[in-house]
Design a protein around this motif. Structure first.
Motif, PDB file in Angstrom:
ATOM      1  N   LYS A  14       0.151  23.550   0.843  1.00 33.58           N
ATOM      2  CA  LYS A  14       1.317  24.248   1.393  1.00 33.58           C
ATOM      3  C   LYS A  14       1.123  25.759   1.352  1.00 33.58           C
ATOM      4  CE  LYS A  14       6.238  24.924   0.714  1.00 33.58           C
ATOM      5  NZ  LYS A  14       7.448  24.616  -0.048  1.00 33.58           N
ATOM      6  N   ARG A  24       5.720  19.557   7.753  1.00 33.54           N
ATOM      7  CA  ARG A  24       7.009  18.915   8.024  1.00 33.54           C
ATOM      8  C   ARG A  24       6.930  17.396   8.004  1.00 33.54           C
ATOM      9  NH1 ARG A  24       6.881  23.166  11.470  1.00 33.54           N
ATOM     10  NH2 ARG A  24       8.454  24.792  11.255  1.00 33.54           N
ATOM     11  N   GLU A  40       9.469   7.400  -5.739  1.00 33.19           N
ATOM     12  CA  GLU A  40       8.462   8.339  -6.214  1.00 33.19           C
ATOM     13  C   GLU A  40       7.975   9.241  -5.094  1.00 33.19           C
ATOM     14  OE1 GLU A  40       4.034   8.275  -8.122  1.00 33.19           O
ATOM     15  OE2 GLU A  40       5.203   6.429  -8.227  1.00 33.19           O
ATOM     16  N   LEU A  41       7.851   8.649  -3.923  1.00 33.21           N
ATOM     17  CA  LEU A  41       7.377   9.412  -2.769  1.00 33.21           C
ATOM     18  C   LEU A  41       8.347  10.555  -2.463  1.00 33.21           C
ATOM     19  CD1 LEU A  41       5.221   9.645  -0.610  1.00 33.21           C
ATOM     20  CD2 LEU A  41       6.514   8.057   0.789  1.00 33.21           C
ATOM     21  N   LEU A  66       7.813  13.256  -4.945  1.00 28.21           N
ATOM     22  CA  LEU A  66       6.589  14.024  -4.680  1.00 28.21           C
ATOM     23  C   LEU A  66       6.782  14.982  -3.514  1.00 28.21           C
ATOM     24  CD1 LEU A  66       3.788  11.293  -4.977  1.00 28.21           C
ATOM     25  CD2 LEU A  66       4.096  13.273  -6.471  1.00 28.21           C
ATOM     26  N   LEU A  67       7.500  14.511  -2.503  1.00 24.59           N
ATOM     27  CA  LEU A  67       7.623  15.304  -1.283  1.00 24.59           C
ATOM     28  C   LEU A  67       8.481  16.551  -1.479  1.00 24.59           C
ATOM     29  CD1 LEU A  67       7.845  12.500   1.403  1.00 24.59           C
ATOM     30  CD2 LEU A  67       5.905  13.973   0.881  1.00 24.59           C
ATOM     31  N   THR A  86       7.775  18.766  -3.337  1.00 26.56           N
ATOM     32  CA  THR A  86       6.795  19.846  -3.462  1.00 26.56           C
ATOM     33  C   THR A  86       6.608  20.600  -2.154  1.00 26.56           C
ATOM     34  OG1 THR A  86       5.606  18.471  -5.046  1.00 26.56           O
ATOM     35  CG2 THR A  86       4.446  20.382  -4.196  1.00 26.56           C
ATOM     36  N   VAL A  87       6.551  19.858  -1.062  1.00 22.47           N
ATOM     37  CA  VAL A  87       6.270  20.524   0.198  1.00 22.47           C
ATOM     38  C   VAL A  87       7.513  20.798   1.026  1.00 22.47           C
ATOM     39  CG1 VAL A  87       3.872  19.907   0.490  1.00 22.47           C
ATOM     40  CG2 VAL A  87       5.618  18.288   1.189  1.00 22.47           C
ATOM     41  N   LYS A  88       8.655  20.287   0.558  1.00 25.24           N
ATOM     42  CA  LYS A  88       9.880  20.448   1.314  1.00 25.24           C
ATOM     43  C   LYS A  88      10.343  21.899   1.217  1.00 25.24           C
ATOM     44  CE  LYS A  88      13.605  17.338   2.416  1.00 25.24           C
ATOM     45  NZ  LYS A  88      14.069  15.985   2.179  1.00 25.24           N
ATOM     46  N   ILE A 141      10.294  16.396   6.670  1.00 26.37           N
ATOM     47  CA  ILE A 141       9.850  15.442   5.672  1.00 26.37           C
ATOM     48  C   ILE A 141      10.910  14.388   5.387  1.00 26.37           C
ATOM     49  CG2 ILE A 141       9.298  15.329   3.216  1.00 26.37           C
ATOM     50  CD1 ILE A 141       7.879  18.125   3.854  1.00 26.37           C
ATOM     51  N   ALA A 147       0.799  -1.225   0.000  1.00 23.13           N
ATOM     52  CA  ALA A 147       0.000   0.000   0.000  1.00 23.13           C
ATOM     53  C   ALA A 147       0.828   1.271   0.000  1.00 23.13           C
ATOM     54  CB  ALA A 147      -0.937   0.021   1.204  1.00 23.13           C
ATOM     55  N   LYS A 148       2.109   1.121  -0.054  1.00 22.10           N
ATOM     56  CA  LYS A 148       2.963   2.300  -0.040  1.00 22.10           C
ATOM     57  C   LYS A 148       3.156   2.798  -1.467  1.00 22.10           C
ATOM     58  CE  LYS A 148       4.830   2.402   4.326  1.00 22.10           C
ATOM     59  NZ  LYS A 148       5.046   3.578   5.170  1.00 22.10           N
ATOM     60  N   VAL A 149       3.181   4.103  -1.615  1.00 23.58           N
ATOM     61  CA  VAL A 149       3.658   4.669  -2.864  1.00 23.58           C
ATOM     62  C   VAL A 149       5.150   4.331  -2.921  1.00 23.58           C
ATOM     63  CG1 VAL A 149       4.054   6.825  -4.111  1.00 23.58           C
ATOM     64  CG2 VAL A 149       1.959   6.519  -2.759  1.00 23.58           C
ATOM     65  N   PRO A 150       5.651   3.894  -4.109  1.00 21.23           N
ATOM     66  CA  PRO A 150       7.062   3.503  -4.169  1.00 21.23           C
ATOM     67  C   PRO A 150       7.956   4.593  -3.577  1.00 21.23           C
ATOM     68  CG  PRO A 150       5.968   2.991  -6.236  1.00 21.23           C
ATOM     69  CD  PRO A 150       4.968   3.728  -5.389  1.00 21.23           C
TER      70      PRO A 150
END
Lengths: 376, 376
Positions: free
Chosen positions: B150, B161, A38-39, A42-43, A45-47, A67, A32-35
């Motif tokens: 964000k 975070r 890839e995760l 994606l992250l 974006t918010v980092k 993050i 169920a985890k996003v690979p």
């Protein structure tokens, strides 16, 4: 915890005899985890680039992990205090709703324990109730999951004071764990140095044991499994997995500071190697991790070799609510393991920290340590 | 916020022209909440009877609100500090991923604002990525949702975070907001007394406006809608809804203490009356709420009367990221509304607090206040 309860009986609970909680997710092999790659992408974006702290800032007692770490750690404006928070939720991996609640809670708290934090000031629960549940299923299954979650929170000395519940095609359970503490309560995760050794505090192979149990209901798979292990051995493996998934990493965490741990993470869906890679990437020193030993739930290595591989021997088999992976100074690691053993828990030295380029590997032909946990 | 962006164009983003984020949930009319009564019942499982605090304890400055409140509020062991936390997540209600991210973030923070708390020390993001998303959809839609989330967190002076991302049949987005503060920063929610009046800070009718927009794509529903309102009026109603859903309740919250608010909650999925009922149940005094006025997004009353009812006039139409419902001393309420107006936001007196048995009602034939927000 986990064990001396009789197994969940759907019929005794007024449910259909075929009720299986694990059906309320259609994911293959619980993936169920996003690979992971890839995760991380994606992250971005918010980092916030400003949040990448330098060693100097950490020296100035201003850790600000975010993050990608197990917890977010935020310095507060109130004298020397830090807000440490984590969230986790996932899909059912066992059919007993009460056990599932326990596993989910242990898993959420595991991120705090990975930072050596022993006190959780507050927990919130996250729940998605399958929309296809009958009224009876809702009435029986949801309170059992909540109770399991609550009971483990109580063992950890924490309380659940809120959360969110929605309807969803699949069932999910998880939560949020929060601690406000001074810096001396936190084991910073990024201080590993060459010469350290790596310790693991729960055996691997949980997903193999869970999958084997599930596949016993599929005739041709059952046949293959029975050629490898007896029914008793498979059941024992499953019970070991359940015991370990429900077990809090509190003993493991409580001694981290005493033995001068240089950093830790908890092992879950990305497998021992995936989490080792994440931990090594975050190190201040240029180090690499090499894993030589794989502690595995007894007999599960035969299932992995013979049938359900999941790349267990490459360190990639997903784990559920796994142990802590901790870097210790070489001279302290053995004493730590001895101490943990005295507490009735377990810990094994599994690898070494070397000078390197922040990568991790499992060596070719790692030594397998067969683990039979003392189930209470 | 929300507005002067051009609408989300799937094709310009490399997606199929028919891409609609709101399709990634099969819930009828967005009813993703477990029914309120049933939820309260279920939550008994995790509720700790010891946590039902008496008035005395609150006088002793030990609020300990938990399950059923907007936030959990926990006294910490560190001198006079409280941990205030909330979590929320939900399904897409608009097709623009960036806007959806903004709405989700405003909604999470709304629970802190309902307690008058202006500073959020940390946010975590919760995301479920539809397993049926193509690679392209993932790559385009998820970063846009994250960015919207964000950006609103930044407006609120907070940072993201960490969080959790999983695969799921449906799309969900939400998060966790946490504040550590002294008691003087918290507006306790349970001090309403007879003679108080009720104030609301965003117009109702968001779900009507969203549904009308969605139903414009269904030919026979479109015909009925067009008989009630022009295409411009419907679009305007949708834009008003979007503007309000993205808007932080920060102005509304910032003046609560100044005007001596006696308690507040934020309005969302259970409709104005559902949330009024939850707020009145938690009061220390034996009071009841009577709602006389319903501020509604302009023209949406005609849609509700003519076609999409949702029990708007009974106070039951679900809202998304709604305003604060606040009890004020009568003499302060009008000044509060005037002050909020000066800040460029809005607030309306909508009802009264009477002696009673902790119930809430909307009177028969409530007066509708037509609201046209000054969209910036």
């Amino acid at each position: 915890m986990g064990s001396p309860r009789s197994p969940f009986d759907p019929v005794a609970n007024g449910l259909d005899k075929d009720f299986q909680l694990t059906r309320y997710s259609d994911l293959k092999d619980f993936g169920a985890k996003v690979p992971q790659d890839e995760l991380l992408q994606l992250l971005q974006t918010v980092k916030d680039p400003e949040e990448e702290k330098t060693a100097e800032e950490i020296m100035l007692q201003q850790p600000n992990y975010g993050i990608g770490s197990d917890c977010s750690v935020v310095p507060l404006q109130h004298g020397g205090l830090f807000l440490v928070e984590t969230t986790d939720f996932s899909y059912p991996v066992v059919d007993d709703p009460y056990i599932m609640g326990q596993i989910a809670c242990a898993d959420v708290l595991s991120d705090l324990y990975a930072m050596g934090i022993m006190e959780c000031d507050n927990m919130l629960m996250l729940l998605a109730v399958p929309q296809t549940f009958s009224d009876k299923e809702r009435e029986v299954v949801i309170p059992l999951m909540m109770q399991g979650f609550k009971d483990i929170a109580t063992v950890a000395g924490s309380k659940i004071r809120g959360g969110q519940t929605v309807l969803n095609p699949w069932c999910t359970i998880g939560g949020i764990a929060t601690s406000v503490c001074t810096l001396d309560k936190i084991v910073c995760p990024d201080n590993a140095v060459p010469g350290d050794v790596l310790v693991l505090t729960k055996p691997l192979g949980t997903m193999i044991a869970l999958t084997a149990r599930k596949w016993l209901t599929v005739p041709d798979k059952k046949k293959k499994l029975n050629a490898l292990l007896t029914a008793e051995e498979l059941e024992r493996g499953y019970q070991e997995a359940v015991f370990n998934m429900c077990k809090l990493n509190s003993d493991a965490a409580s001694m981290m500071a005493t033995y001068n741990a240089h950093g830790a993470t908890d092992v879950s869906g990305f497998g021992i190697l995936g989490h080792a890679e994440a931990l090594v990437r975050s190190q201040k020193e240029e180090v690499s991790f090499a894993i030589h030993n794989l502690p595995i739930i007894a007999k599960m290595q035969h299932v992995a070799k013979g049938f359900i591989d999941f790349k267990l021997f490459q360190g990639r088999s997903p784990e559920v609510s796994g142990g802590l992976l901790i870097a210790f100074p070489r001279e302290q690691a053995a004493s730590y393991c001895k101490e943990i053993d005295k507490m009735g828990s377990s810990a094994w030295i599994i690898g070494i920290v070397e000078k390197g380029n922040r990568t991790a590997k499992v060596i070719d032909k790692p030594r397998v340590i067969e683990v039979t946990t003392k189930i209470m």
